[in-house]
Scaffold this motif. Structure first.
Motif, short mmCIF file in Angstrom:
data_model
loop_
_atom_site.label_atom_id
_atom_site.label_comp_id
_atom_site.label_asym_id
_atom_site.label_seq_id
_atom_site.Cartn_x
_atom_site.Cartn_y
_atom_site.Cartn_z
N UNK A 174 50.28 41.49 50.85
CA UNK A 174 51.69 41.71 51.21
C UNK A 174 52.61 40.80 50.42
N UNK A 175 52.22 39.56 50.22
CA UNK A 175 53.08 38.58 49.55
C UNK A 175 53.16 38.81 48.04
N UNK A 176 52.08 39.29 47.43
CA UNK A 176 52.04 39.39 45.97
C UNK A 176 52.21 40.81 45.43
N UNK A 177 51.93 41.80 46.27
CA UNK A 177 51.98 43.17 45.79
C UNK A 177 50.68 43.62 45.14
N UNK A 178 49.69 42.73 45.09
CA UNK A 178 48.38 43.09 44.57
C UNK A 178 47.64 43.89 45.64
N UNK A 179 46.68 44.68 45.20
CA UNK A 179 45.86 45.41 46.17
C UNK A 179 44.80 44.45 46.72
N UNK A 180 44.26 44.80 47.87
CA UNK A 180 43.21 43.97 48.46
C UNK A 180 42.01 43.90 47.53
N UNK A 181 41.72 45.01 46.84
CA UNK A 181 40.59 45.03 45.90
C UNK A 181 40.83 44.04 44.75
N UNK A 182 42.05 43.98 44.24
CA UNK A 182 42.36 43.02 43.16
C UNK A 182 42.18 41.58 43.65
N UNK A 183 42.56 41.33 44.88
CA UNK A 183 42.44 39.98 45.44
C UNK A 183 40.97 39.62 45.63
N UNK A 184 40.18 40.59 46.09
CA UNK A 184 38.74 40.34 46.25
C UNK A 184 38.13 39.99 44.90
N UNK A 185 38.56 40.68 43.85
CA UNK A 185 38.06 40.37 42.51
C UNK A 185 38.43 38.95 42.09
N UNK A 186 39.62 38.49 42.46
CA UNK A 186 40.03 37.12 42.13
C UNK A 186 39.20 36.10 42.88
N UNK A 187 38.78 36.46 44.06
CA UNK A 187 38.04 35.55 44.91
C UNK A 187 36.68 35.22 44.32
N UNK A 188 36.15 36.12 43.52
CA UNK A 188 34.80 35.93 42.93
C UNK A 188 34.82 34.96 41.79
#
Length: 85
Positions: free
Chosen positions: A71-85
């Motif tokens: 919500x804060x960045x406009x990224x998709x949840x999938x993109x955020x999961x990829x960053x988490x790795x």
């Protein structure tokens, strides 16, 4: 000469009355300016994307939940999961 349409018509008339070498140089300059503007726009978009990615990584480091980061960045949840790795 404050009318935009009239000014453009005068510029076009001046352009068309030039010799072929002057027109070629004019067109080359216009192409260069267009290419430069496109390059700058691409770099601007890449910079924004990079900044958003950094903010998302910082939010992950703060252990915020993925939906809040999305919500804060406009990224998709999938993109955020990829960053988490």
């Amino acid at each position: 000469m404050n009318e935009p349409g009239l000014e453009k018509a005068m510029d076009t008339l001046q352009f068309l009355s030039q010799d072929s070498e002057a027109r070629r140089l004019y067109e080359a300059r216009q192409k260069y300016l267009h290419d430069e503007a496109s390059m700058l726009e691409g770099a601007r978009k890449a910079g924004i994307k990079s900044g958003i990615t950094e903010v998302a990584k910082n939010m992950l480091d703060l252990n915020l939940d993925i939906s809040t980061i999305a919500k804060a960045t406009g990224l998709t949840e999938q993109e955020i999961i990829q960053l988490k790795r």
